[in-house]
Structure formats: C-alpha cells, structure tokens
Design a protein around this motif. Structure first.
Motif, short mmCIF file in Angstrom:
data_model
loop_
_atom_site.label_atom_id
_atom_site.label_comp_id
_atom_site.label_asym_id
_atom_site.label_seq_id
_atom_site.Cartn_x
_atom_site.Cartn_y
_atom_site.Cartn_z
N ASP A 111 -13.70 9.92 2.96
CA ASP A 111 -13.90 8.51 2.62
C ASP A 111 -15.19 7.96 3.24
O ASP A 111 -15.22 6.86 3.79
CB ASP A 111 -12.70 7.66 3.06
CG ASP A 111 -12.70 6.27 2.41
OD1 ASP A 111 -13.21 6.14 1.28
OD2 ASP A 111 -12.20 5.32 3.05
N ALA A 113 -19.33 6.81 3.06
CA ALA A 113 -20.20 6.06 2.15
C ALA A 113 -21.46 6.85 1.79
O ALA A 113 -22.00 6.69 0.69
CB ALA A 113 -20.61 4.73 2.77
N TYR A 157 -24.99 8.63 -2.03
CA TYR A 157 -24.23 7.49 -1.52
C TYR A 157 -23.36 6.88 -2.60
O TYR A 157 -23.59 7.05 -3.79
CB TYR A 157 -25.14 6.45 -0.86
CG TYR A 157 -25.95 5.58 -1.79
CD1 TYR A 157 -25.43 4.39 -2.30
CD2 TYR A 157 -27.27 5.91 -2.13
CE1 TYR A 157 -26.19 3.56 -3.13
CE2 TYR A 157 -28.02 5.10 -2.95
CZ TYR A 157 -27.48 3.92 -3.44
OH TYR A 157 -28.23 3.11 -4.27
N ASP A 158 -22.33 6.18 -2.14
CA ASP A 158 -21.31 5.59 -2.99
C ASP A 158 -21.64 4.13 -3.25
O ASP A 158 -21.63 3.31 -2.33
CB ASP A 158 -19.95 5.73 -2.30
CG ASP A 158 -18.78 5.29 -3.16
OD1 ASP A 158 -19.01 4.69 -4.24
OD2 ASP A 158 -17.63 5.53 -2.75
N GLU A 160 -19.84 1.97 -4.72
CA GLU A 160 -18.68 1.10 -4.53
C GLU A 160 -18.61 0.58 -3.10
O GLU A 160 -18.03 -0.47 -2.84
CB GLU A 160 -17.39 1.84 -4.89
CG GLU A 160 -17.20 2.03 -6.39
CD GLU A 160 -15.78 2.41 -6.75
OE1 GLU A 160 -14.93 2.56 -5.84
OE2 GLU A 160 -15.51 2.57 -7.96
N LYS A 161 -19.20 1.29 -2.16
CA LYS A 161 -19.23 0.85 -0.77
C LYS A 161 -20.53 0.13 -0.42
O LYS A 161 -20.53 -0.83 0.35
CB LYS A 161 -19.03 2.04 0.18
CG LYS A 161 -17.67 2.72 0.06
CD LYS A 161 -17.55 3.85 1.07
CE LYS A 161 -16.22 4.59 0.93
NZ LYS A 161 -15.05 3.74 1.18
N LEU A 162 -21.64 0.59 -0.98
CA LEU A 162 -22.95 0.07 -0.59
C LEU A 162 -23.65 -0.75 -1.66
O LEU A 162 -24.67 -1.38 -1.39
CB LEU A 162 -23.86 1.25 -0.20
CG LEU A 162 -23.48 1.97 1.09
CD1 LEU A 162 -24.18 3.32 1.18
CD2 LEU A 162 -23.83 1.13 2.30
N SER A 185 -26.56 -1.33 6.78
CA SER A 185 -25.35 -1.98 6.27
C SER A 185 -24.18 -1.83 7.24
O SER A 185 -23.18 -2.55 7.13
CB SER A 185 -24.97 -1.36 4.93
OG SER A 185 -24.58 0.00 5.10
N TYR A 187 -22.68 1.28 7.76
CA TYR A 187 -22.13 2.61 7.50
C TYR A 187 -23.04 3.67 8.13
O TYR A 187 -24.25 3.50 8.22
CB TYR A 187 -22.04 2.88 6.00
CG TYR A 187 -20.94 2.11 5.30
CD1 TYR A 187 -19.62 2.55 5.34
CD2 TYR A 187 -21.24 0.96 4.56
CE1 TYR A 187 -18.62 1.86 4.68
CE2 TYR A 187 -20.24 0.26 3.90
CZ TYR A 187 -18.92 0.72 3.96
OH TYR A 187 -17.94 0.03 3.30
#
Length: 261
Positions: A111, A113, A157-158, A160-162, A185, A187
């Motif tokens: 899980d 980022a 990188y994801d 949905e998170k960043l 950020s 992460y």
C-alpha cells in the motif's frame, strides 16, 4: 488490473527508440499505455514511433509545436495520461520484461504511494551493462534533498494517493525536482532491491556534467523549493558531499547474464 501510463519524452532518438518501445511491448504486465511526446525531432524518431503505434493502440504519439525540453514534453504526456499509475521511461533507456509486474505487486501489497528499483548502467551504444546502481530501501523528502537516490526510469507513483502531478519546465534536473515535489507531499518512496531497468549514459565530459549539476541543482533549491541563497548554498554543499560519496558506494560492477525465462 489498473492501467499504467508510461511517459516518454522524445528528441532525436532514432538510434534507440525502437529498443525502448520494444522493452515496453515485452512487459509481462499488459495493462499500460505508452505516451511518447516528440519535442520537434529532426531525425526519423516520429516515423519509427508511428510504425509501432499503427500496430498497437496502447502506443500513442503526441508532438510539441516548438522545442521546449524534456519537462515540457513530459507534461504534455502527463496531461494525456489515463492510467491510475504514472511511470517514466526516457527514449534511450529500456526496461526488464517484469519491471511493471514486480513493482506494481510491491506497491499494491505494501500500500505504498511510490516505488522504484535498482537499475543497470549501459554505456554508449552497448547493449550489455557493466554496472548496476544500488539504491536505498526507502527515500523521503529530507534524504532526497541530500542526493538523488531514485532513478527516474524506475519510478512509479499512484495518482489516487498523490494526484496527477506536473513537473517544472527547467531544462535540466526537472526529474529530480519532480521527485522532491512528490516526496514533499509527506509520502516516502520504497525501493525493490533488484535492477529492473537499463539507463544509457553518453560520453559527455565529466567536468561539464559537474558544472551543470551545481548550476541546475542550485536552481532547484533556490527557485523550485523557494529557499534563500544562503540556505540553497548550504544545501548545495551538503548535496555534493553526499553525491560523490554515494557514487563511490552505489555503483557495482556486474557480470550481466540476460534472462532466458
């Protein structure tokens, strides 16, 4: 599966672009799109890309009207990206066939980022690497200020998170500034301790590269991050100390044997 958008700026790379695209086509993870943005090439790069795009709709070509540099080209490609995950691959580099599969499994299982990996160094026109670049298991914003530990061709990188992030349009070191932006950020990024990409280096002079490193890194500290001249100078000195030390300990000679699996 979730789509990966692979961002590739292109400029006069007819010699290497075929190898680059073929390494993406060979990926064992198949849910991807490769967005190549040509920055006004004057060679046959565009024709080569179009030939691939005609055979596979996952390969997409866009073009710049004026030459603006890699940052501008990457941003135009990022704007078009439809994938949940963003990855980067420059036009003279290439990937291991399981690069996406292994990194996405790592990212999803933990899980995270952002993820990256170790990578090989390919010199000039060679196909077989002599060295690999080792990388730390974890990099956060403060450690990235000291040295660029993450090969850009390995980063995923994801969004949905960043969120979908755009990069600085400075001519050089925009990739490092981009990684700092992502890490700022809050992460951290995590590294697979295995080389999954091949970074091609040219024959430009070392003294010239040193000068450019100082000039553009200072611009990142001062202009992109908004630090004072004094703080930027301190960060620059600290960076150079870590940079030259890390070059000594991270570069390992290898007896490379291509995978037959």
């Amino acid at each position: 599966m979730h789509k990966v958008s692979i961002i590739t700026p292109v400029y006069n790379s007819e010699q290497y672009i075929k190898k680059c695209i073929e390494s993406v086509l060979a990926q064992s993870y198949e849910d991807w799109e490769m967005i190549l943005c040509d920055d006004c090439s004057t060679d046959a790069s565009v024709e080569i890309i179009r030939a691939f795009a005609e055979k596979d709709q996952r390969i997409k070509l866009i073009t710049c009207e004026i030459n603006g540099g890699a940052g501008v080209a990457r941003n135009k490609a990022i704007e078009q990206a439809a994938g949940r995950f963003i990855a980067f691959l420059d036009c003279d580099d290439f990937w291991h066939k399981d690069k996406l599969k292994k990194q996405l499994r790592f990212l999803k299982d933990k899980d995270f980022a952002m993820v990256y990996s170790q990578y090989y160094i390919v010199e000039g026109e060679a196909e077989v690497p002599k060295y690999k670049i080792c990388s730390p298991e974890k990099v956060c914003f403060k450690s990235m200020l000291r040295n660029d530990y993450v090969g850009f061709l390995t980063l995923i990188y994801d969004t949905e998170k960043l969120g979908k992030q755009y990069m600085s349009e400075i001519r050089r070191r925009q990739d490092w500034a981009y990684k700092l932006k992502l890490l700022k950020s809050g992460y951290c990024a995590y590294g697979i301790q295995e080389p999954l990409a091949f970074y091609r280096v040219g024959n430009s002079s070392l003294s010239s590269n040193k000068f450019k490193l100082i000039k553009y890194n200072f611009r990142v500290f001062h202009e992109e991050l908004g630090n004072s001249w004094i703080t930027s100078s301190f960060l620059m000195i600290n960076f150079l100390c870590y940079y030259f030390y890390y070059k000594l300990v991270s570069k390992k000679k290898v007896n490379f044997k291509p995978s037959t699996s």
